[in-house]
Design a protein around this motif. Structure first.
Motif, PDB file in Angstrom:
ATOM      1  N   THR A  36       0.854  -1.182   0.000  1.00 34.83           N
ATOM      2  CA  THR A  36       0.000   0.000   0.000  1.00 34.83           C
ATOM      3  C   THR A  36       0.892   1.235   0.000  1.00 34.83           C
ATOM      4  OG1 THR A  36      -1.571  -1.196   1.396  1.00 34.83           O
ATOM      5  CG2 THR A  36      -1.961   1.152   1.111  1.00 34.83           C
ATOM      6  N   ALA A  37       0.514   2.235  -0.774  1.00 33.54           N
ATOM      7  CA  ALA A  37       1.254   3.493  -0.829  1.00 33.54           C
ATOM      8  C   ALA A  37       0.332   4.614  -0.354  1.00 33.54           C
ATOM      9  CB  ALA A  37       1.729   3.773  -2.252  1.00 33.54           C
ATOM     10  N   TYR A  38       0.857   5.472   0.508  1.00 37.91           N
ATOM     11  CA  TYR A  38       0.097   6.604   1.050  1.00 37.91           C
ATOM     12  C   TYR A  38       0.814   7.900   0.683  1.00 37.91           C
ATOM     13  CZ  TYR A  38      -2.029   2.980   3.936  1.00 37.91           C
ATOM     14  OH  TYR A  38      -2.676   1.849   4.362  1.00 37.91           O
ATOM     15  N   THR A  39       0.030   8.902   0.316  1.00 42.19           N
ATOM     16  CA  THR A  39       0.588  10.224   0.025  1.00 42.19           C
ATOM     17  C   THR A  39      -0.041  11.219   0.994  1.00 42.19           C
ATOM     18  OG1 THR A  39      -1.101  10.507  -1.689  1.00 42.19           O
ATOM     19  CG2 THR A  39       1.057   9.742  -2.427  1.00 42.19           C
ATOM     20  N   PRO A  40       0.460  11.267   2.240  1.00 40.00           N
ATOM     21  CA  PRO A  40      -0.196  12.064   3.279  1.00 40.00           C
ATOM     22  C   PRO A  40      -0.286  13.557   2.973  1.00 40.00           C
ATOM     23  CG  PRO A  40       1.844  11.084   4.101  1.00 40.00           C
ATOM     24  CD  PRO A  40       1.625  10.572   2.722  1.00 40.00           C
ATOM     25  N   GLU A  41       0.641  14.107   2.190  1.00 38.97           N
ATOM     26  CA  GLU A  41       0.577  15.533   1.847  1.00 38.97           C
ATOM     27  C   GLU A  41      -0.659  15.857   1.018  1.00 38.97           C
ATOM     28  OE1 GLU A  41       4.148  16.968  -0.059  1.00 38.97           O
ATOM     29  OE2 GLU A  41       5.409  15.806   1.299  1.00 38.97           O
ATOM     30  N   TYR A  42      -1.150  14.869   0.283  1.00 33.39           N
ATOM     31  CA  TYR A  42      -2.260  15.103  -0.637  1.00 33.39           C
ATOM     32  C   TYR A  42      -3.563  14.448  -0.200  1.00 33.39           C
ATOM     33  CZ  TYR A  42       1.731  16.273  -3.563  1.00 33.39           C
ATOM     34  OH  TYR A  42       2.887  16.823  -4.040  1.00 33.39           O
ATOM     35  N   THR A  43      -3.487  13.232   0.350  1.00 32.81           N
ATOM     36  CA  THR A  43      -4.714  12.476   0.617  1.00 32.81           C
ATOM     37  C   THR A  43      -4.814  11.906   2.016  1.00 32.81           C
ATOM     38  OG1 THR A  43      -3.723  10.445  -0.222  1.00 32.81           O
ATOM     39  CG2 THR A  43      -4.943  11.799  -1.812  1.00 32.81           C
ATOM     40  N   GLN A  44      -3.949  12.280   2.915  1.00 35.69           N
ATOM     41  CA  GLN A  44      -3.923  11.781   4.290  1.00 35.69           C
ATOM     42  C   GLN A  44      -3.882  10.256   4.349  1.00 35.69           C
ATOM     43  OE1 GLN A  44      -7.092  14.145   4.782  1.00 35.69           O
ATOM     44  NE2 GLN A  44      -5.821  15.936   5.032  1.00 35.69           N
ATOM     45  N   ASN A  45      -5.008   9.586   4.620  1.00 35.23           N
ATOM     46  CA  ASN A  45      -5.017   8.145   4.875  1.00 35.23           C
ATOM     47  C   ASN A  45      -5.456   7.282   3.697  1.00 35.23           C
ATOM     48  OD1 ASN A  45      -4.226   8.706   7.471  1.00 35.23           O
ATOM     49  ND2 ASN A  45      -6.299   8.716   8.277  1.00 35.23           N
ATOM     50  N   THR A  46      -5.628   7.852   2.521  1.00 38.41           N
ATOM     51  CA  THR A  46      -6.066   7.066   1.378  1.00 38.41           C
ATOM     52  C   THR A  46      -4.908   6.227   0.864  1.00 38.41           C
ATOM     53  OG1 THR A  46      -7.654   8.773   0.757  1.00 38.41           O
ATOM     54  CG2 THR A  46      -7.071   7.169  -0.944  1.00 38.41           C
ATOM     55  N   GLY A  47      -5.155   4.934   0.707  1.00 41.51           N
ATOM     56  CA  GLY A  47      -4.121   4.027   0.221  1.00 41.51           C
ATOM     57  C   GLY A  47      -4.238   3.805  -1.279  1.00 41.51           C
ATOM     58  N   PHE A  48      -3.097   3.631  -1.913  1.00 38.82           N
ATOM     59  CA  PHE A  48      -3.038   3.359  -3.347  1.00 38.82           C
ATOM     60  C   PHE A  48      -2.193   2.122  -3.573  1.00 38.82           C
ATOM     61  CE2 PHE A  48      -3.434   7.956  -2.789  1.00 38.82           C
ATOM     62  CZ  PHE A  48      -4.586   8.208  -3.505  1.00 38.82           C
ATOM     63  N   CYS A  49      -2.244   1.618  -4.791  1.00 41.02           N
ATOM     64  CA  CYS A  49      -1.464   0.423  -5.079  1.00 41.02           C
ATOM     65  C   CYS A  49      -0.809   0.551  -6.447  1.00 41.02           C
ATOM     66  CB  CYS A  49      -2.372  -0.796  -5.016  1.00 41.02           C
ATOM     67  SG  CYS A  49      -1.524  -2.328  -5.417  1.00 41.02           S
ATOM     68  N   GLN A  50      -1.494   0.170  -7.490  1.00 41.64           N
ATOM     69  CA  GLN A  50      -0.883   0.163  -8.813  1.00 41.64           C
ATOM     70  C   GLN A  50      -0.833   1.551  -9.446  1.00 41.64           C
ATOM     71  OE1 GLN A  50      -3.207  -3.100 -10.561  1.00 41.64           O
ATOM     72  NE2 GLN A  50      -1.235  -4.142 -10.732  1.00 41.64           N
ATOM     73  N   TYR A  51      -1.647   2.462  -8.977  1.00 38.94           N
ATOM     74  CA  TYR A  51      -1.651   3.834  -9.478  1.00 38.94           C
ATOM     75  C   TYR A  51      -1.577   4.778  -8.288  1.00 38.94           C
ATOM     76  CZ  TYR A  51      -3.175   1.876 -13.912  1.00 38.94           C
ATOM     77  OH  TYR A  51      -3.252   1.153 -15.070  1.00 38.94           O
ATOM     78  N   ILE A  52      -0.497   5.530  -8.204  1.00 34.98           N
ATOM     79  CA  ILE A  52      -0.330   6.530  -7.159  1.00 34.98           C
ATOM     80  C   ILE A  52      -0.469   7.880  -7.859  1.00 34.98           C
ATOM     81  CG2 ILE A  52       1.212   7.437  -5.384  1.00 34.98           C
ATOM     82  CD1 ILE A  52       2.601   4.632  -5.458  1.00 34.98           C
ATOM     83  N   PRO A  53      -1.575   8.594  -7.651  1.00 34.65           N
ATOM     84  CA  PRO A  53      -1.863   9.772  -8.469  1.00 34.65           C
ATOM     85  C   PRO A  53      -0.971  10.988  -8.208  1.00 34.65           C
ATOM     86  CG  PRO A  53      -3.573   9.456  -6.826  1.00 34.65           C
ATOM     87  CD  PRO A  53      -2.657   8.283  -6.728  1.00 34.65           C
ATOM     88  N   TYR A  54      -0.270  11.026  -7.088  1.00 33.05           N
ATOM     89  CA  TYR A  54       0.494  12.229  -6.740  1.00 33.05           C
ATOM     90  C   TYR A  54       1.993  11.944  -6.737  1.00 33.05           C
ATOM     91  CZ  TYR A  54      -4.150  13.541  -5.350  1.00 33.05           C
ATOM     92  OH  TYR A  54      -5.498  13.777  -5.366  1.00 33.05           O
ATOM     93  N   VAL A  55       2.751  12.908  -7.230  1.00 35.50           N
ATOM     94  CA  VAL A  55       4.210  12.813  -7.243  1.00 35.50           C
ATOM     95  C   VAL A  55       4.713  13.625  -6.054  1.00 35.50           C
ATOM     96  CG1 VAL A  55       6.299  13.291  -8.560  1.00 35.50           C
ATOM     97  CG2 VAL A  55       4.209  12.617  -9.750  1.00 35.50           C
ATOM     98  N   GLY A  56       5.285  12.976  -5.091  1.00 34.82           N
ATOM     99  CA  GLY A  56       5.781  13.639  -3.888  1.00 34.82           C
ATOM    100  C   GLY A  56       6.189  12.590  -2.877  1.00 34.82           C
TER     101      GLY A  56
END
Length: 186
Positions: free
Chosen positions: A51-71
């Motif tokens: 699971t990949a998390y982008t806390p700067e953009y989506t807090q607790n939303t997890g991603f897997c094969q597509y991570i929409p934010y670069v950071g």
């Protein structure tokens, strides 16, 4: 046919339609029992969940094969069982197609069953990446890969919409024939 009989017939048809709508809407939102979890990585007989998390953009939303934010992205690899905690595991993330290593976790035993790593993808840009997981199990080297994209939204399919429209169309057709039969009986 008497007025009260017609009302009972129409009420019965109404209850039937409501029951059908409820049953179709419930199954339309549930995935198939054998649905593939694309975030689950099989290494030999063991499974690891990514699971990949982008806390700067989506807090607790997890991603897997597509991570929409670069950071800055928190990458989490969770063992689904206890067996891997005894084995040596190595993790690596590469930018593809070049194969440039952007993250590496030396081979070690991860007794907690969870590896957390922070990678700043803004240093490497949007594109294709590959997670490499290597396990040393009983002297045997087991290796697997999970491709993922950073800076891309997951493509949405029309499958969920079709799961709702097809039963709805069926119900409309059924209602048409029920009311037509009701009119013929009058």
């Amino acid at each position: 046919m008497h007025s009260s009989s017609k009302q009972k017939t129409h009420f019965g048809m109404f209850l039937t339609v409501i029951a059908l709508l409820f049953s179709f809407s419930v199954s339309a939102h549930r995935g198939p029992a054998n649905e593939v979890d694309n975030c689950r990585i099989r290494v030999g007989s063991e499974k690891i969940h990514f699971t990949a998390y982008t806390p700067e953009y989506t807090q607790n939303t997890g991603f897997c094969q597509y991570i929409p934010y670069v950071g800055k992205t928190n990458l989490v690899f969770d063992y689904e069982g206890h067996k891997l905690r005894k084995d040596t595991v190595e993790f690596e993330i590469t930018k593809e197609p070049e194969g440039t290593r952007i993250f590496h976790q030396e081979p070690k035993k991860i007794k907690s069953g969870s590896l957390n790593a922070v990678v700043d993808f803004s240093q490497y840009g949007a594109g294709d990446y590959l997670a490499h997981i290597t396990i040393m199990h009983n002297g045997e080297k087991l290796d697997t890969h999970l491709p993922f994209k950073v800076g891309f939204e997951e493509e949405k399919s029309n499958a969920p919409l079709l799961k709702i429209l097809i039963p709805a169309l069926f119900i409309v057709i059924m209602l048409f024939f029920m009311f037509r039969k009701s009119k013929e009986e009058e």
